[in-house]
Each structure stands twice: as structure tokens, then as C-alpha cells.
Design a protein around this motif. Structure first.
Motif, PDB file in Angstrom:
ATOM      1  N   GLU A 445       0.822  -0.994   0.004  1.00 17.13           N
ATOM      2  CA  GLU A 445       0.105   0.010   0.075  1.00 17.13           C
ATOM      3  C   GLU A 445       0.985   1.262   0.158  1.00 17.13           C
ATOM      4  OE1 GLU A 445      -2.617  -0.285   3.294  1.00 17.13           O
ATOM      5  OE2 GLU A 445      -3.928  -1.909   2.356  1.00 17.13           O
ATOM      6  N   GLU A 446       1.820   1.297  -0.941  1.00 16.61           N
ATOM      7  CA  GLU A 446       2.947   2.229  -1.169  1.00 16.61           C
ATOM      8  C   GLU A 446       3.525   2.660  -0.142  1.00 16.61           C
ATOM      9  OE1 GLU A 446       0.663   5.707  -2.594  1.00 16.61           O
ATOM     10  OE2 GLU A 446       0.245   4.376  -4.621  1.00 16.61           O
ATOM     11  N   LEU A 447       3.827   1.674   0.949  1.00 15.71           N
ATOM     12  CA  LEU A 447       4.613   2.103   2.252  1.00 15.71           C
ATOM     13  C   LEU A 447       5.802   0.674   2.456  1.00 15.71           C
ATOM     14  CD1 LEU A 447       1.828   3.297   4.719  1.00 15.71           C
ATOM     15  CD2 LEU A 447       3.868   4.524   3.612  1.00 15.71           C
ATOM     16  N   GLY A 448       6.670   0.952   3.054  1.00 14.83           N
ATOM     17  CA  GLY A 448       7.551  -0.148   3.389  1.00 14.83           C
ATOM     18  C   GLY A 448       8.544  -0.749   2.386  1.00 14.83           C
ATOM     19  N   GLY A 449       8.509   0.280   1.339  1.00 13.40           N
ATOM     20  CA  GLY A 449       9.624  -0.659   0.286  1.00 13.40           C
ATOM     21  C   GLY A 449      11.069  -0.327   0.771  1.00 13.40           C
ATOM     22  N   LEU A 450      11.995  -1.119   0.287  1.00  8.96           N
ATOM     23  CA  LEU A 450      13.277  -1.321   0.657  1.00  8.96           C
ATOM     24  C   LEU A 450      14.500  -1.833  -0.317  1.00  8.96           C
ATOM     25  CD1 LEU A 450      15.333  -0.566   3.016  1.00  8.96           C
ATOM     26  CD2 LEU A 450      14.917  -2.956   3.828  1.00  8.96           C
ATOM     27  N   VAL A 451      15.262  -1.114  -0.730  1.00  8.09           N
ATOM     28  CA  VAL A 451      16.281  -1.376  -1.635  1.00  8.09           C
ATOM     29  C   VAL A 451      17.713  -1.784  -0.709  1.00  8.09           C
ATOM     30  CG1 VAL A 451      17.602  -0.939  -3.572  1.00  8.09           C
ATOM     31  CG2 VAL A 451      15.273  -0.220  -3.605  1.00  8.09           C
ATOM     32  N   THR A 452      18.100  -2.987  -0.923  1.00 11.90           N
ATOM     33  CA  THR A 452      19.422  -3.303  -0.154  1.00 11.90           C
ATOM     34  C   THR A 452      20.595  -3.637  -1.382  1.00 11.90           C
ATOM     35  OG1 THR A 452      18.006  -4.225   1.668  1.00 11.90           O
ATOM     36  CG2 THR A 452      19.964  -4.979   1.656  1.00 11.90           C
ATOM     37  N   LEU A 453      21.805  -3.167  -0.893  1.00 13.17           N
ATOM     38  CA  LEU A 453      22.813  -3.448  -1.739  1.00 13.17           C
ATOM     39  C   LEU A 453      23.755  -4.363  -0.924  1.00 13.17           C
ATOM     40  CD1 LEU A 453      24.432  -2.871  -4.502  1.00 13.17           C
ATOM     41  CD2 LEU A 453      25.539  -1.025  -3.042  1.00 13.17           C
ATOM     42  N   LYS A 454      24.352  -5.285  -1.590  1.00 16.44           N
ATOM     43  CA  LYS A 454      24.975  -6.209  -0.580  1.00 16.44           C
ATOM     44  C   LYS A 454      26.303  -6.597  -1.531  1.00 16.44           C
ATOM     45  CE  LYS A 454      21.086  -8.224   1.804  1.00 16.44           C
ATOM     46  NZ  LYS A 454      20.470  -9.606   2.102  1.00 16.44           N
ATOM     47  N   PHE A 455      27.446  -6.710  -0.738  1.00 13.95           N
ATOM     48  CA  PHE A 455      28.687  -7.076  -1.258  1.00 13.95           C
ATOM     49  C   PHE A 455      29.226  -8.420  -0.646  1.00 13.95           C
ATOM     50  CE2 PHE A 455      28.717  -2.572  -2.279  1.00 13.95           C
ATOM     51  CZ  PHE A 455      29.274  -2.336  -3.524  1.00 13.95           C
ATOM     52  N   TRP A 456      29.630  -9.143  -1.466  1.00  8.69           N
ATOM     53  CA  TRP A 456      30.020 -10.531  -1.071  1.00  8.69           C
ATOM     54  C   TRP A 456      31.721 -10.745  -1.522  1.00  8.69           C
ATOM     55  CZ3 TRP A 456      25.813 -13.696   1.074  1.00  8.69           C
ATOM     56  CH2 TRP A 456      24.490 -13.035   0.842  1.00  8.69           C
ATOM     57  N   ASN A 457      32.137 -11.594  -0.595  1.00  6.14           N
ATOM     58  CA  ASN A 457      33.504 -12.054  -0.798  1.00  6.14           C
ATOM     59  C   ASN A 457      33.612 -13.471  -1.268  1.00  6.14           C
ATOM     60  OD1 ASN A 457      34.271  -9.246  -0.503  1.00  6.14           O
ATOM     61  ND2 ASN A 457      35.259  -9.822   1.500  1.00  6.14           N
ATOM     62  N   GLN A 458      34.288 -13.877  -2.110  1.00 10.29           N
ATOM     63  CA  GLN A 458      34.535 -15.388  -2.518  1.00 10.29           C
ATOM     64  C   GLN A 458      35.140 -16.078  -1.466  1.00 10.29           C
ATOM     65  OE1 GLN A 458      37.045 -16.733  -5.835  1.00 10.29           O
ATOM     66  NE2 GLN A 458      35.711 -17.763  -6.630  1.00 10.29           N
ATOM     67  N   GLY A 459      34.772 -17.243  -1.312  1.00 13.07           N
ATOM     68  CA  GLY A 459      35.223 -18.080  -0.263  1.00 13.07           C
ATOM     69  C   GLY A 459      36.439 -19.058  -0.980  1.00 13.07           C
ATOM     70  N   SER A 460      36.775 -20.291  -0.350  1.00 15.11           N
ATOM     71  CA  SER A 460      37.948 -21.145  -0.859  1.00 15.11           C
ATOM     72  C   SER A 460      37.627 -21.714  -1.853  1.00 15.11           C
ATOM     73  CB  SER A 460      38.126 -22.053   0.429  1.00 15.11           C
ATOM     74  OG  SER A 460      36.773 -22.992   0.436  1.00 15.11           O
ATOM     75  N   ARG A 461      36.554 -21.770  -2.642  1.00 15.90           N
ATOM     76  CA  ARG A 461      36.138 -22.484  -3.706  1.00 15.90           C
ATOM     77  C   ARG A 461      35.130 -21.834  -4.452  1.00 15.90           C
ATOM     78  NH1 ARG A 461      31.368 -24.927  -3.376  1.00 15.90           N
ATOM     79  NH2 ARG A 461      30.255 -25.100  -1.178  1.00 15.90           N
ATOM     80  N   ALA A 462      34.881 -22.023  -5.887  1.00 16.81           N
ATOM     81  CA  ALA A 462      34.341 -21.357  -6.849  1.00 16.81           C
ATOM     82  C   ALA A 462      32.684 -21.277  -6.450  1.00 16.81           C
ATOM     83  CB  ALA A 462      34.507 -21.803  -8.179  1.00 16.81           C
TER      84      ALA A 462
END
Length: 799
Positions: A445-462
Motif C-alpha cells: 500500500e505504497e509503504l515499506g519499500g526497501l532496496v538493499t545493496l550487498k557485497f560478497w567475498n569469494q570463499g575457498s572455492r568457486a
């Protein structure tokens, strides 16, 4: 050419007679998996169209035990062929032509009397589509009978329906059924001395459309699920029509039927738990329980006598089919997210999962946010696919296997709920060390929208990533249009429809780190151009230039100083994609509005090189050559077109507006293209490799099927034919007692007891019990010597 990404759940799979193998329809092939390991064992290739049914050939009644372990099956496909296979050897044995697309097939255990003896004769009951009728014809579906021994149709049509319906057979093969709108059609098949004219039929009616049905294995009970989530159970069906002697059909009896009144059934019981349509029903082998499933992703186990139920929840996706195995300790369930779970019965614990590439998200077009959302890990040859349950699936394109899944949003997913959150963007760095995702929570109802940007780092394998930084509303309440990583440096840029872009850099923390690198991303600078929405962004191959599209204007920036260094002339409409072409001085732009355009820009001259008016779905540029590929639709996306719209892939050289090569493709709407470091098997004889490495082009269509090919060859593209598969040899797994309770402990012999070896003798049967029983000689050594001793030896005289 390498293909993959086929659906594993387009049709119900089938277990082999011993329960050790699982046969699944995968495009134009049938994939054979080990039920114990879930690994691919072999593939059956021979159909020219998608395979729609696989039926393991039932052993004849009274057949010896060896015959019951035979590895033969029948398959049906949209190419109109029925094929008989020896799937243990992956060999085609016989082919029967139907001539029409086959959508469903069952093969009851039927015998014929020949010369006074019952002879097992396979008959296929198939549901076909009469393509000779116009598409607006009401009755295009037909049920036919084929004698598989003689390879021809027998009898007349069993029924005509609006569209081809799924056929279901009872375990003994005595009854067949289909759902047709609000009616259930049930046929009784004379399994002994079969004659088509002795097949009899009844109809059972309901007030809602019926979706699925199942027959009890030993009693006259049939269950059906409707579109509202109710399950109806008819007991004693067909007592009035089927109990009498076989005779001619009675139209009066066929038309009888009412769920509450004079239907040909003793009683009708209704159960209700599912909130939406029931997708599958299946009785247990002993007939004491009924399994049901639907959109909720929950297997419901009903006790047939009492109606009590228990559940197997959290399967994570709507359910499509449930198949039990001859080995009562194993079953499998197919899910809409292209996964087949192997279940340990009776507690329904998931032992193994056969996971294909996740299918497209079935949702309304959320403002075009789902167009070209794929990410590619170019160094590891992986594709990153956003999934419906807020994950990123990493899929190995060359091995056609799932590598991993990364949970982007820690949120409980319910398949029946409306979409309130989705992943709008995913981007990976060239070397695969970093990933960036954007998830959007829709306003209520046009309230409560949220945009989130997340950065991730690679682990030990692909394919393994861990969360590094979370930024809520990085551009206030504006949506993010593009994410790009700078080659060679820990820098990224995000552009927004709010009129600015931000440059992000990674900063290492000073405290000592544990297994995971302690690092975070921060905003280094902010840029804008005349407050115009920033619709696309990209870095040059050396990372020295940042190009950002301000609607239909391309701006060039120094990413280190955040200084505007140039502005290129305007395009026809807002630009949705930018990309530098290798190390060349050219920049490609894509506009996907009502005035579509593919344009080539000369960056040093700040001018347009050439342009085309194309409805482009996606585009990609080579990182080493001055070439790029465009996936173009054959008609305007705003016109009256199908969801699975065809298209064409065009390969261009940056300096020449004439395409170098072109390929016609299917299901281009929602597809994508990308250049990858190729496999040497694709182009071992090619002389124009790039820096000693092959370069391949991958096309992913709207159904997430893909093909990898050499863009400089004249090879015709075919999605669905297998090649370059990672096939494992089958390892026998535990069945029966061992699969439920585990292997019995092995008793080790005491060290002070010497092992007694087997010493051959002329009369071994006289001394075999003189030692330990665990060293008994094999029968292959005992029997020939024993039988030879019984024969009387006579001298042979030379004549």
C-alpha cells in the motif's frame, strides 16, 4: 557444441525394476541416475523432440526373478515416436512411429491368449495431440492404443479431449483414468485375453475442475484432487458397470455420474488441507496411505481409514509428482524448481537431490526488473541465477551441474504467498572474487519499500561467497539500475534511477582476521549529470574509464578522481546497457524502450560509429577481441507475441555494421548471452585462439536451457541434444534392509586364527567342511568336478 540446463521435472520420472536407477526425462534425452548417489550414469539419445514419458517395461506375471531385473523401458516424445531401450547398455532396441506428438503414455501388464496359452503383449495407451486440426479446435486431444509388438494402432479412439491429458494407470494395470474438466474418466482394461472392444468406461463428476488422480493398488478406490485443494475419494467405483460380464459399451452408463448422487461408486469422501490446487496424488504400496502435494511445497500423508494426516514440510518449492520405487525404502518427489529429491521411506528424509538449473521465476513482470538478470563468473565458467526463494544458484555450464547456492535474503519462503521481495540485480567481478546483489522489498500500500545493496567475498572455492557489507537504501528510495566492478581493483559502481551514481571501494579492517577476511565496502564518491536518471554503467577493460548513461546521454568519468572527462552525443532513447568492447576504443550501448537501438560509439572521437534499430533482449562483449553479440527478438515485445518468443543471435565486429555471423534461436524472451573462456574440446582445430585460450559464446534461453558454441563456426544451434556430460559409473548402493537400518557390522576374525586357503582337489566336496565356513569354495569350482565324478569313464579305442 555443449548443451545443458534441461528440465528434470517436465514429466514424472521412473525407477528401474530393482530400484537402483532413476530415469528422468530431460529435453530430448532420458537421463539415468543412480538412486544411491544421485550421479548421472548414462543417457538415452534417440528422440527428435522433447521426451514426455518414460515407462519401465513391466515384467510378465509369473516371470522368473531374473526377468524382473531386466533393464528395459519405453519412452514417448513430441516427435511422435515410441522407443524401446535397453537402458543398462544405453542402446535403442526398437522404434514405433505414432505420427502425432505424444504427451503421456502408460503400458499396463496385459496378456493375450494365443493357441490356448497366455502371452504377455505390451500395449501402449497414449495421449496424443491431433495437430491436423486448427489450433482453435475444441477437441485436439486423443487417447489411442498401440500394439507395441506389431507397431500399429489397434481399436478405435478411447476418448477425445480439449487438450492431451495425463493418463494414470493402476498398479495391476486393470484401470486407466484421466481428468477432463470436472469429470473423471475411468476405463476398465481386460488384462487377460485383451481385446480393445471389451474396454468399458465410466465417468465420475465433481463441482470443480480436477487436476490429478490415483488408483488404489488392490481395491476399487480412486482419489482425485481439484483446483481448490480438495481431495475426493470414491470407494467401490464401477460396481454397476465393471462387475458384470464384458460386453458392448453403454452410453447411458457412461453418462451417469454425480459426486453426491447417482455416480457409479458406493461412497465419496472429501478431504481438504491444501490451500490451492492439488498437483499429485499417490497411494502407498500397501494401500494404507495416500500422499498428496501442491503449491505449498509440503507432502501430506493421509491415513486412508481414518483421514488423519502427517506432513513432510520445507521442501522449498511447489511439488509436481511423487513416484515410489520397487524398493520400498526409496521414493522421489519432483519440485517446480527443477529438483528431484530422493526420499528415504517411511520417514521421508531427503537422502540425495538431483538439481538442475533453476527454472525462471513465474511471476508478473515487475517493471522489467527480471530482464537479463543473470550474472556470469567468467573465470570459473559459472552462471549465477536468481531463484524464487531469494538465493543465487551457481551452475557449472560445462559440467551441467549445480555448484552451490548462496542465500541472499534470510527470509522464510512460502511458494503460495504473493511476491513481496525479489533479487533485481546480480553482478560478479571478472576474476570472480567479488559479487554484488540488489534485493528489493516491494511496498505494501505504497509503504515499506526497501532496496538493499550487498557485497560478497569469494570463499575457498568457486561459487562459495560470504557476506561482507550490507547497505540499506544506498540511493535513498531510488532503485538501482546497474552494478559494475572495476577490472584489477577492488572498486565497484552503482547507478540509480534517482539521478546519481556511487563509487564503492573495499577497505580492510586493521584487527587480525580469522578464516574469513575482515573487510567492508564504503562509498568513496558520488556523481551525477544534470540530475538525470543514471540507467547504465560500465568500466573499460583496463579500468581507466568509467562510462555512465544518463538516460540517453553517455558520460565518461575518471573513476579515481570522480571527474567528468567527456560527454558523447545522445541516443534515440534511454540506454539500458553499456559495455566496452575488449581493448578497442569502442563502446556499445543498448536501448530497450519503444525506440530500440543498438549503437556503436567511438570513445576517442566522442561520436557514433554506427547503429541499428533492433529489439534487443541482451548483449555481451568480448574481453579480448573487438566483437560483441546481440540477442535480438524477431518482433516488437509490445506487440501480440508469445511468452516464448523466438529470436536471433547476431555477432558483430565493432568497426563493421554488417553482422559476421547469425544464429536463429528459440525462447529468446528472457534470455541472455555471454562470452566465456571456452573448452579446448569445442575448437581443438581452431587456429585463431585468443592468447592461447579458446573463446566461446553461451546462450541461455527463457527456460534457462543453454548452449555453448564456437561463435566463429558455422554450426547450427540445437538445444536439447546432450554433449560433454559428466557421467559417473554406477556404484551399487544399499537396498532393502540395509537402506533402512544400515549395513550390518562386519565381524573381524581373530588374529590368532590362521586363514585357511582353498586348495583344489580332485574330490573337493569330501573335504570342504574340514575348515572354516567362511572359506567355502565357490559353486563354480564345486559343480563341474562333482558332475564329472558321476560320469563313467570309458577308454576310447582307435579304429
Amino acid at each position: 557444441m555443449i548443451t545443458g540446463g534441461q528440465s528434470y521435472v517436465s514429466a514424472p520420472p521412473a525407477f528401474s525394476a530393482d530400484g537402483r536407477l532413476l530415469l528422468a526425462c530431460t529435453g530430448r534425452t532420458v537421463s539415468v541416475f543412480s538412486a544411491s548417489t544421485g550421479m548421472l550414469v548414462s543417457e538415452l539419445e534417440g528422440h527428435e523432440g522433447d521426451v514426455t514419458a518414460v515407462v519401465v517395461a513391466p515384467p510378465p506375471v509369473g516371470a522368473p526373478a531374473a526377468a524382473k531385473l531386466a533393464s528395459y523401458c519405453w519412452t514417448a516424445g513430441l516427435d511422435g515416436a515410441l522407443i524401446y531401450w535397453d537402458f543398462a547398455a544405453a542402446e535403442l532396441v526398437r522404434k514405433v512411429q505414432v505420427g502425432l506428438p505424444v504427451h503421456s503414455m502408460v503400458i499396463p501388464n496385459i496378456a493375450r491368449i494365443s493357441r490356448g496359452a497366455e502371452i504377455y503383449t505390451p500395449f501402449a495407451f497414449v495421449s496424443v495431440e491431433d495437430t491436423s486440426k486448427p489450433s482453435n479446435e475444441k477437441l485436439r486431444g486423443q487417447l489411442r492404443i498401440y500394439d507395441l509388438t506389431k507397431g500399429r494402432q489397434v481399436g478405435s479412439l478411447l476418448a477425445e479431449t480439449r487438450k492431451p491429458e495425463m493418463i494414470v494407470a493402476s498398479s495391476p494395470g486393470e484401470f486407466l483414468g484421466i481428468t477432463n474438466k470436472r469429470k473423471l474418466h475411468v476405463w476398465r482394461i481386460p488384462t487377460k485375453n485383451f481385446k480393445p472392444d471389451k474396454i468399458r468406461k465410466i465417468k465420475l463428476s465433481h463441482t470443480k475442475n480436477l487436476n490429478t488422480l490415483a488408483f488404489h493398488p488392490s481395491e476399487r478406490i480412486v482419489a482425485s484432487g481439484d483446483a481448490a485443494g480438495r481431495i475426493l475419494i470414491w470407494r467401490g467405483f464401477g460396481n454397476a458397470k465393471f462387475s458384470g460380464s464384458d460386453g458392448a459399451k453403454s452410453e447411458l452408463d457412461e453418462d451417469r455420474g454425480d459426486v453426491r448422487g447417482n455416480g457409479d461408486a458406493d461412497t465419496c469422501t472429501t478431504w481438504h488441507w491444501h490451500s490451492s490446487g492439488v498437483r499429485f496424488l499417490k497411494f502407498s504400496t500397501d494401500g494404507a496411505y495416500l500422499f498428496s502435494g501442491g503449491m505449498e511445497g509440503v507432502i501430506v500423508v493421509w491415513q486412508l481409514d481414518t483421514g488423519k494426516r502427517r506432513y513432510k514440510p520445507r521442501l522449498g518449492s511447489p511439488l509436481l509428482s511423487f513416484v515410489d520405487s520397487p524398493d520400498s525404502s526409496i521414493a522421489c518427489v519432483s519440485c517446480m524448481n527443477n529438483q528431484v529429491h530422493l526420499l528415504k521411506m517411511p520417514n521421508m528424509e531427503v537422502m540425495k537431490s538431483i538439481a538442475g538449473i533453476k527454472l525462471p521465476i513465474s511471476s508478473p513482470n515487475l517493471g522489467g526488473c527480471y530482464r537479463d538478470v543473470y550474472g556470469f563468473d567468467y573465470s570459473n565458467k559459472l552462471v549465477a541465477v536468481p531463484t524464487e526463494d531469494y538465493c543465487i544458484q551457481f551452475y557449472d555450464l560445462f559440467e551441467n551441474t549445480e555448484v552451490s547456492e548462496v542465500q541472499v535474503c534470510e527470509r522464510n519462503f512460502q511458494p503460495v504467498d504473493d511476491i513481496t521481495m525479489y533479487i533485481s540485480l546480480v553482478s560478479l567481478s571478472i576474476d570472480g572474487k567479488f559479487m554484488c546483489t540488489v534485493d528489493v522489498k516491494l511496498p505494501e500500500e505504497e509503504l515499506g519499500g526497501l532496496v538493499t545493496l550487498k557485497f560478497w567475498n569469494q570463499g575457498s572455492r568457486a561459487g562459495q561467497y560470504f557476506l561482507s557489507t550490507v547497505i540499506y537504501e544506498p540511493h535513498s528510495d531510488a532503485g538501482i539500475s546497474a552494478i559494475a566492478f572495476r577490472p584489477g581493483k577492488n572498486m565497484a559502481v552503482s547507478s540509480s534511477f534517482g539521478g546519481n551514481f556511487k563509487v564503492w571501494v573495499q577497505s580492510m579492517l586493521s584487527q587480525p582476521s580469522d578464516e574469513k577476511n575482515q573487510s567492508g565496502w564504503r562509498c568513496q564518491s558520488v556523481g551525477s549529470y544534470k540530475n538525470k536518471p543514471m540507467t547504465a554503467a560500465t568500466f573499460s577493460s583496463d579500468g581507466s574509464v568509467l562510462a555512465v548513461a544518463a538516460e540517453n546521454v553517455i558520460t565518461l568519468w575518471d573513476p579515481d578522481n570522480n571527474a567528468l572527462v567527456g560527454v558523447i552525443a545522445e541516443a534515440l532513447s534511454p540506454i539500458t546497457k553499456l559495455s566496452f568492447i575488449g581493448t578497442s576504443p569502442f563502446l556499445m550501448s543498448l536501448s530497450q524502450s519503444s525506440k530500440p537501438q543498438v549503437a556503436m560509439w567511438n570513445v576517442p572521437n566522442l561520436s557514433m560509429q554506427w547503429s541499428y534499430s533492433l529489439f534487443a533482449e541482451a548483449a555481451c562483449c568480448s574481453s579480448s577481441r573487438s566483437e560483441f553479440a546481440v540477442l535480438a527478438l524477431l518482433s516488437c515485445p509490445d506487440g501480440e507475441t508469445l511468452a516464448e518468443q523466438d529470436g536471433v543471435i547476431l555477432l558483430f565486429d565493432a568497426e563493421n555494421p554488417k553482422p559476421v555471423s547469425s544464429w536463429s534461436v528459440k525462447k529468446a524472451r528472457g534470455g541472455s548471452v555471454a562470452f566465456l573462456k571456452g573448452d579446448s574440446s569445442l575448437d581443438a582445430n581452431r587456429k585463431d585462439r585468443i592468447d592461447g585460450e579458446a573463446s566461446s559464446l553461451v546462450y541461455v534461453n527463457g527456460s534457462h536451457e543453454y548452449v555453448i558454441f564456437d561463435p566463429r563456426s558455422n554450426e547450427e544451434l540445437h538445444i536439447g541434444k546432450s554433449a560433454h556430460k559428466n557421467i559417473q559409473t554406477e556404484e551399487p548402493g544399499p537396498i532393502g534392509y540395509a537402506s533402512i537400518f544400515g549395513e550390518l557390522p562386519k565381524l573381524e576374525s581373530k588374529k590368532d586364527v590362521p586363514e585357511i586357503l582353498f586348495i583344489p582337489s580332485e574330490r573337493p566336496w569330501e573335504t570342504i567342511f574340514s575348515g572354516s565356513t567362511h572359506v567355502l569354495p565357490p559353486l563354480t569350482k564345486l559343480c563341474p568336478a562333482f558332475l564329472a565324478s558321476l560320469l563313467e569313464k570309458r577308454p576310447v579305442a582307435n579304429e
